[in-house]
Design a protein around this motif. Structure first.
Motif, PDB file in Angstrom:
ATOM      1  N   GLY A  85       0.789  -1.224   0.000  1.00 50.78           N
ATOM      2  CA  GLY A  85       0.000   0.000   0.000  1.00 50.78           C
ATOM      3  C   GLY A  85       0.820   1.272   0.000  1.00 50.78           C
ATOM      4  O   GLY A  85       2.019   1.269   0.216  1.00 50.78           O
ATOM      5  N   LEU A  86       0.115   2.363  -0.264  1.00 48.07           N
ATOM      6  CA  LEU A  86       0.737   3.688  -0.315  1.00 48.07           C
ATOM      7  C   LEU A  86       0.241   4.564   0.820  1.00 48.07           C
ATOM      8  O   LEU A  86      -0.915   4.467   1.241  1.00 48.07           O
ATOM      9  CB  LEU A  86       0.424   4.368  -1.648  1.00 48.07           C
ATOM     10  CG  LEU A  86       0.983   3.710  -2.892  1.00 48.07           C
ATOM     11  CD1 LEU A  86       0.590   4.497  -4.136  1.00 48.07           C
ATOM     12  CD2 LEU A  86       2.486   3.552  -2.808  1.00 48.07           C
ATOM     13  N   HIS A  87       1.133   5.443   1.270  1.00 49.75           N
ATOM     14  CA  HIS A  87       0.807   6.402   2.320  1.00 49.75           C
ATOM     15  C   HIS A  87       0.418   7.753   1.710  1.00 49.75           C
ATOM     16  O   HIS A  87      -0.577   8.357   2.103  1.00 49.75           O
ATOM     17  CB  HIS A  87       2.005   6.559   3.264  1.00 49.75           C
ATOM     18  CG  HIS A  87       1.784   7.520   4.372  1.00 49.75           C
ATOM     19  ND1 HIS A  87       0.833   7.326   5.335  1.00 49.75           N
ATOM     20  CD2 HIS A  87       2.386   8.701   4.661  1.00 49.75           C
ATOM     21  CE1 HIS A  87       0.854   8.343   6.183  1.00 49.75           C
ATOM     22  NE2 HIS A  87       1.784   9.188   5.787  1.00 49.75           N
ATOM     23  N   LYS A  88       1.214   8.229   0.744  1.00 52.68           N
ATOM     24  CA  LYS A  88       0.950   9.498   0.061  1.00 52.68           C
ATOM     25  C   LYS A  88       1.417   9.408  -1.380  1.00 52.68           C
ATOM     26  O   LYS A  88       2.265   8.592  -1.722  1.00 52.68           O
ATOM     27  CB  LYS A  88       1.713  10.659   0.716  1.00 52.68           C
ATOM     28  CG  LYS A  88       1.232  11.042   2.079  1.00 52.68           C
ATOM     29  CD  LYS A  88       2.017  12.222   2.622  1.00 52.68           C
ATOM     30  CE  LYS A  88       1.532  12.525   4.033  1.00 52.68           C
ATOM     31  NZ  LYS A  88       2.283  13.612   4.651  1.00 52.68           N
ATOM     32  N   ILE A  89       0.859  10.290  -2.203  1.00 55.28           N
ATOM     33  CA  ILE A  89       1.319  10.458  -3.570  1.00 55.28           C
ATOM     34  C   ILE A  89       1.628  11.938  -3.758  1.00 55.28           C
ATOM     35  O   ILE A  89       0.882  12.806  -3.293  1.00 55.28           O
ATOM     36  CB  ILE A  89       0.262   9.995  -4.592  1.00 55.28           C
ATOM     37  CG1 ILE A  89       0.123   8.474  -4.586  1.00 55.28           C
ATOM     38  CG2 ILE A  89       0.608  10.487  -5.991  1.00 55.28           C
ATOM     39  CD1 ILE A  89      -0.942   7.955  -5.524  1.00 55.28           C
ATOM     40  N   TYR A  90       2.738  12.215  -4.433  1.00 54.79           N
ATOM     41  CA  TYR A  90       3.137  13.577  -4.772  1.00 54.79           C
ATOM     42  C   TYR A  90       3.121  13.675  -6.300  1.00 54.79           C
ATOM     43  O   TYR A  90       3.677  12.810  -6.976  1.00 54.79           O
ATOM     44  CB  TYR A  90       4.552  13.873  -4.271  1.00 54.79           C
ATOM     45  CG  TYR A  90       4.737  13.663  -2.782  1.00 54.79           C
ATOM     46  CD1 TYR A  90       4.756  14.744  -1.913  1.00 54.79           C
ATOM     47  CD2 TYR A  90       4.914  12.386  -2.255  1.00 54.79           C
ATOM     48  CE1 TYR A  90       4.945  14.561  -0.550  1.00 54.79           C
ATOM     49  CE2 TYR A  90       5.097  12.200  -0.887  1.00 54.79           C
ATOM     50  CZ  TYR A  90       5.114  13.286  -0.039  1.00 54.79           C
ATOM     51  OH  TYR A  90       5.290  13.099   1.310  1.00 54.79           O
ATOM     52  N   ILE A  91       2.492  14.715  -6.831  1.00 53.98           N
ATOM     53  CA  ILE A  91       2.391  14.874  -8.280  1.00 53.98           C
ATOM     54  C   ILE A  91       2.985  16.222  -8.693  1.00 53.98           C
ATOM     55  O   ILE A  91       2.714  17.250  -8.070  1.00 53.98           O
ATOM     56  CB  ILE A  91       0.925  14.789  -8.756  1.00 53.98           C
ATOM     57  CG1 ILE A  91       0.324  13.427  -8.393  1.00 53.98           C
ATOM     58  CG2 ILE A  91       0.830  15.033 -10.266  1.00 53.98           C
ATOM     59  CD1 ILE A  91      -1.138  13.269  -8.777  1.00 53.98           C
ATOM     60  N   ASN A 150       6.126   1.423   3.719  1.00 58.76           N
ATOM     61  CA  ASN A 150       7.405   0.994   4.289  1.00 58.76           C
ATOM     62  C   ASN A 150       8.389   2.147   4.373  1.00 58.76           C
ATOM     63  O   ASN A 150       9.544   1.962   4.752  1.00 58.76           O
ATOM     64  CB  ASN A 150       8.016  -0.135   3.442  1.00 58.76           C
ATOM     65  CG  ASN A 150       7.145  -1.354   3.450  1.00 58.76           C
ATOM     66  OD1 ASN A 150       6.899  -1.936   4.483  1.00 58.76           O
ATOM     67  ND2 ASN A 150       6.646  -1.740   2.281  1.00 58.76           N
ATOM     68  N   GLY A 151       7.957   3.355   3.958  1.00 59.57           N
ATOM     69  CA  GLY A 151       8.826   4.526   4.000  1.00 59.57           C
ATOM     70  C   GLY A 151       9.687   4.710   2.768  1.00 59.57           C
ATOM     71  O   GLY A 151      10.604   5.526   2.769  1.00 59.57           O
ATOM     72  N   ASN A 152       9.400   3.975   1.706  1.00 57.35           N
ATOM     73  CA  ASN A 152      10.131   4.129   0.443  1.00 57.35           C
ATOM     74  C   ASN A 152       9.455   5.186  -0.419  1.00 57.35           C
ATOM     75  O   ASN A 152       8.231   5.302  -0.433  1.00 57.35           O
ATOM     76  CB  ASN A 152      10.156   2.807  -0.333  1.00 57.35           C
ATOM     77  CG  ASN A 152      10.882   1.724   0.410  1.00 57.35           C
ATOM     78  OD1 ASN A 152      11.999   1.913   0.870  1.00 57.35           O
ATOM     79  ND2 ASN A 152      10.234   0.580   0.552  1.00 57.35           N
ATOM     80  N   TYR A 153      10.267   5.928  -1.161  1.00 51.75           N
ATOM     81  CA  TYR A 153       9.775   6.938  -2.100  1.00 51.75           C
ATOM     82  C   TYR A 153      10.264   6.537  -3.488  1.00 51.75           C
ATOM     83  O   TYR A 153      11.468   6.401  -3.702  1.00 51.75           O
ATOM     84  CB  TYR A 153      10.324   8.316  -1.747  1.00 51.75           C
ATOM     85  CG  TYR A 153       9.800   8.886  -0.455  1.00 51.75           C
ATOM     86  CD1 TYR A 153       8.875   9.923  -0.465  1.00 51.75           C
ATOM     87  CD2 TYR A 153      10.240   8.395   0.773  1.00 51.75           C
ATOM     88  CE1 TYR A 153       8.399  10.463   0.721  1.00 51.75           C
ATOM     89  CE2 TYR A 153       9.767   8.931   1.962  1.00 51.75           C
ATOM     90  CZ  TYR A 153       8.854   9.961   1.929  1.00 51.75           C
ATOM     91  OH  TYR A 153       8.382  10.493   3.109  1.00 51.75           O
ATOM     92  N   VAL A 154       9.330   6.366  -4.428  1.00 47.32           N
ATOM     93  CA  VAL A 154       9.665   5.928  -5.783  1.00 47.32           C
ATOM     94  C   VAL A 154       9.106   6.937  -6.779  1.00 47.32           C
ATOM     95  O   VAL A 154       7.935   7.315  -6.706  1.00 47.32           O
ATOM     96  CB  VAL A 154       9.085   4.524  -6.072  1.00 47.32           C
ATOM     97  CG1 VAL A 154       9.411   4.093  -7.490  1.00 47.32           C
ATOM     98  CG2 VAL A 154       9.597   3.511  -5.061  1.00 47.32           C
TER      99      VAL A 154
END
Length: 170
Positions: free
Chosen positions: A14-20, A110-114
């Motif tokens: 799952g995702l915590h946030k999305i940045y666009i 998990n605290g990863n940013y992709v």
């Protein structure tokens, strides 16, 4: 005993946030390290718009297609953003996103940013917007953004994650 490396169970989906951001801003500012495969700098002078997510609704995936005969590899990143309670502002957001080439940073649980769509950007390829039927149905919108890249999506290094906080806005 024998330990299988990488077989730990301390991982969640799952995702915590999305940045666009606008892809043109990303293309002009972001630094990618070919050796590590990471984003090492985000640059300045543009915004990343934050989308807080309803838990267990949004996701990203990257499909890889290899053609042995042609000697090619293609990466297809896809991000699905779900927002509840349909509003005029969401409808207008969908109209704006659908006409813009985008780049997304997905922050997972998990605290990863992709970063997805770094090279050629992401297009809005599907929108499911509606009221639902039953009381427990979603009233809202699901937006799918898809790209076609020559390299895999890249993780952000620690300094880029720190820099993102200074560029992010609601």
């Amino acid at each position: 005993g024998y330990e299988l490396t990488g077989c730990t169970k301390n991982n969640v989906g799952g995702l915590h946030k999305i940045y666009i951001a606008n892809w043109k801003d990303v293309e002009a500012n972001v630094t990618y390290d070919d050796t590590t495969g990471e984003i090492t700098a985000l640059g300045t002078g543009y915004d990343w718009f934050i989308f807080d997510l309803v838990k267990e609704t949004s996701s990203w995936v990257e499909n890889v297609t290899a053609n042995i005969q042609n000697g090619t590899v293609a990466f297809t990143p896809s991000v699905t953003l779900v927002m509840n309670k349909l509003t005029t502002a969401q409808r207008n957001l969908v109209a704006m996103l659908a006409t813009t080439l985008l780049t997304v940073i997905a922050e997972d649980n998990n605290g990863n940013y992709v970063m997805l769509g770094r090279i050629k950007g992401l297009d809005v390829t599907a929108v499911d917007m509606g009221s639902g039927t039953a009381n427990a149905d979603r009233n809202g919108v699901s937006i799918t953004m898809t790209g076609a890249e020559s390299k895999a999506s890249a993780f952000l290094d620690a300094s880029s994650v720190t820099a993102l906080a200074g560029l992010a806005t609601y």
